[in-house]
Design an enzyme around this catalytic site. Sequence first.
Site, PDB file in Angstrom:
ATOM      1  CG  ASP A 138       0.245  41.347  58.773  1.00  0.00           C
ATOM      2  OD1 ASP A 138       0.130  40.355  58.047  1.00  0.00           O
ATOM      3  OD2 ASP A 138       0.710  42.431  58.380  1.00  0.00           O
TER       4      ASP A 138
ATOM      5  CG  ASP B 239       3.684  42.665  55.714  1.00  0.00           C
ATOM      6  OD1 ASP B 239       3.789  41.584  55.133  1.00  0.00           O
ATOM      7  OD2 ASP B 239       2.757  43.464  55.520  1.00  0.00           O
ATOM      8  CE  LYS B 240       7.450  42.247  48.537  1.00  0.00           C
ATOM      9  NZ  LYS B 240       7.007  43.343  47.662  1.00  0.00           N
ATOM     10  CB  THR B 241       3.653  45.056  50.328  1.00  0.00           C
ATOM     11  OG1 THR B 241       4.084  43.905  49.627  1.00  0.00           O
ATOM     12  CG2 THR B 241       3.045  46.052  49.371  1.00  0.00           C
TER      13      THR B 241
ATOM     14  CG  ASP C 138      -1.836  45.205  57.171  1.00  0.00           C
ATOM     15  OD1 ASP C 138      -2.174  44.417  58.074  1.00  0.00           O
ATOM     16  OD2 ASP C 138      -2.143  45.056  55.975  1.00  0.00           O
TER      17      ASP C 138
ATOM     18  CE  LYS D  22       1.768  38.039  56.054  1.00  0.00           C
ATOM     19  NZ  LYS D  22       1.365  39.416  55.869  1.00  0.00           N
TER      20      LYS D  22
ATOM     21  CB  THR E 164       6.872  38.974  51.130  1.00  0.00           C
ATOM     22  OG1 THR E 164       6.057  39.469  50.085  1.00  0.00           O
ATOM     23  CG2 THR E 164       7.922  38.053  50.555  1.00  0.00           C
ATOM     24  N   GLY E 165       4.047  37.619  50.914  1.00  0.00           N
ATOM     25  CA  GLY E 165       3.218  36.713  50.115  1.00  0.00           C
ATOM     26  C   GLY E 165       3.740  36.622  48.688  1.00  0.00           C
TER      27      GLY E 165
END
Length: 687
Positions: A579, A379-381, A575, A556, A528-529
């Site tokens: 998710d 997950d990016k952020t 997180d 996802k 990512t969103g």
Amino acid sequence: MEHQHHEHQHEMPEMKGHDHPQHQERNGMGHGDMGHAGYDHGAMIADFRKRFYVVLAFTLPILALSPMIQHWLHLQIGFPGDRYILFALSTAVFLYGGRPFLTGWLSELKAKNPGMMTLIGFAISVAYLYSAATVFGLKGMDFFWELDTLILIMLLGHWIEMKSIAGASRELELLVQLMPSAAHVLKGDVTEDVKTESLKENDLILIKPGEKVPADGMVEDGESYLNESMLTGESAPVQKTKGQQVIAGSVNGNGSLKVRVTHSGKDSYLFKVIDLVRDAQNAKSNTQLLADKAARWLTIIALLAGITTFVVWISLGHDLAFAMERMVTVIVICCPHALGLAVPLVVAKSTSLSAQHGLLIKNRTAFENARKITSIVFDKTGTLTKGKFEVSRMVFTEGVLKSENELLKLAGALESNSEHPIATGILSEVKKRKLTLPEAAQFKAITGKGVEAVAEQKHIKVVSPGYLKENSISLPVNFKVASNETVVFVLIGEKLAGFVALADAIREESKGAIATLHENGIKSILLTGDNKQVAESVSTQLKMDGFFAEVLPHEKLEKIKELQQQGEFVAMTGDGVNDAPALAQADVGIAVGSGSDVAAETAGIVLVNSNPKDIVNLILFGKATYRKMTQNLAWATGYNVITLPLAAGVLYNQGIMVSPAIGAVLMTVSTVVVAINASLLSIGNKK
């Protein structure tokens, strides 16, 4: 996973009194079921030590009075009644030194679960009863001296092994000891010292310089740096100011803090971690079940091999004493001790070590499966990136302003009242550069476009590109925005004074983490969103294997399934909240950045920090742990394959014989090798 925290509320700080998890776990394969239910671990070690020294004192007279030893040493020690004194001394050794093994045998029989104690108890009983019969008329030679040395070495082996086990669980004990015993509660102007476990939610506590934090809470007053390394694995001290969280067990630096308790002792992060570690140490993974099954089979094989050995030697015309000795040696040498400890010792060590490095294992099988991972979805952020806007560059208009700092001060003055992520990013840069902000007056929001105010007698605006377009303000020549940047413009009057570009910066550790994954043949995929340009930019910079962009939380799960259908063994990092479905679908779910939310329900593993390096460490540590387990299992099995035939006497005609005492030495050595190998496990272990 529900944690019964209340069970541990009072006993935690004195955890030295707990029997170690793997003893209960092995269902009688070890000392946990040795008729010492009331003992704690330290007392059991002391008991074995005492029994060893008492038996050692009896050993010399027993050896001196044994006919076989006298024959070998060409000695003649004989007097009326010497055989009865030898019998009396050996009986004392059998009943006192052999007691732990005999009571353990009974416990295993009651539980219908024959194991190591059954083998040792059976072996020493056969040796004693046969030797006693020779004293009272049976024709043959006793082997009291062999019985004595066998019990002596068994006691020594157990003593050494239990000290090794205590070492493997010491890390968990260190976690327990992180909790201070007392806390300073503030009641008005009075400070009252109370026991940590009596702290309640909303209590206001004082933490003095150098003290440990007694409960999770929120800083209400003061500023200090806290060392959280034992809890999160983060080595750099973390600055704590008003409104920030502190975790129980972390160590305060040189400032005083007033903290409002948010979790009472038993609900604190540290206690949840301790519960989690203990649960994980007690949980059986597939490898553990395999080892248990192997140990059970080895017990049956040992008894059958021992009886077969006895029958074969008797039928070949050897005397009863010789056949008995071979049987006892086979049974002793086959004790599945090393096999029974091969996995639990590694489990205890790895789980505790992980907890200290901010890797919390909730599901043993998920952790061991880390070795199979072929693709890891990030997950990016907040994982690969810092999850917050930082100033990436600034450009000021010459002739209007003199420096970047001047531009930043004006932007900061206007953003100082805002909670917006852009404002936070600008103010963070102001703090970093130690700038003093001018006062801003007549503050006003420009709906959806920015803010305006008066600062330094100038009318200042901080606005989005949209405002410039609407008001036909021309952009600077060569103005370009990178795909991952957000830009705000600073206007003085309606004149462009410059712009500040902000981006969700990539973490310094991300590049190295992705490179290490590649070295280990693991693909990294970004999920990512964010829009395609941002995803592509991050993926390219980090040299990742691919990306999924503009993915909504509920989609996802589908992306994970897609990868699994392509034959990938997928780990997902997220997180733990939005998710959850994807974490549950992944072969290995890793919840990251959950901080004190230890029970991220669907993940098998929780990482306290969001650091991508931790994720790589976790996978490599999972591989190293599995390697240690297989090494231990291979050693324990291989040892039995080689020594069992020797004990049975297959090389008797070549003059090679293994006595019961030598058998006991070999068994002890094999157990100690397993214990030492487990203790060598460390995070970053590549072996």
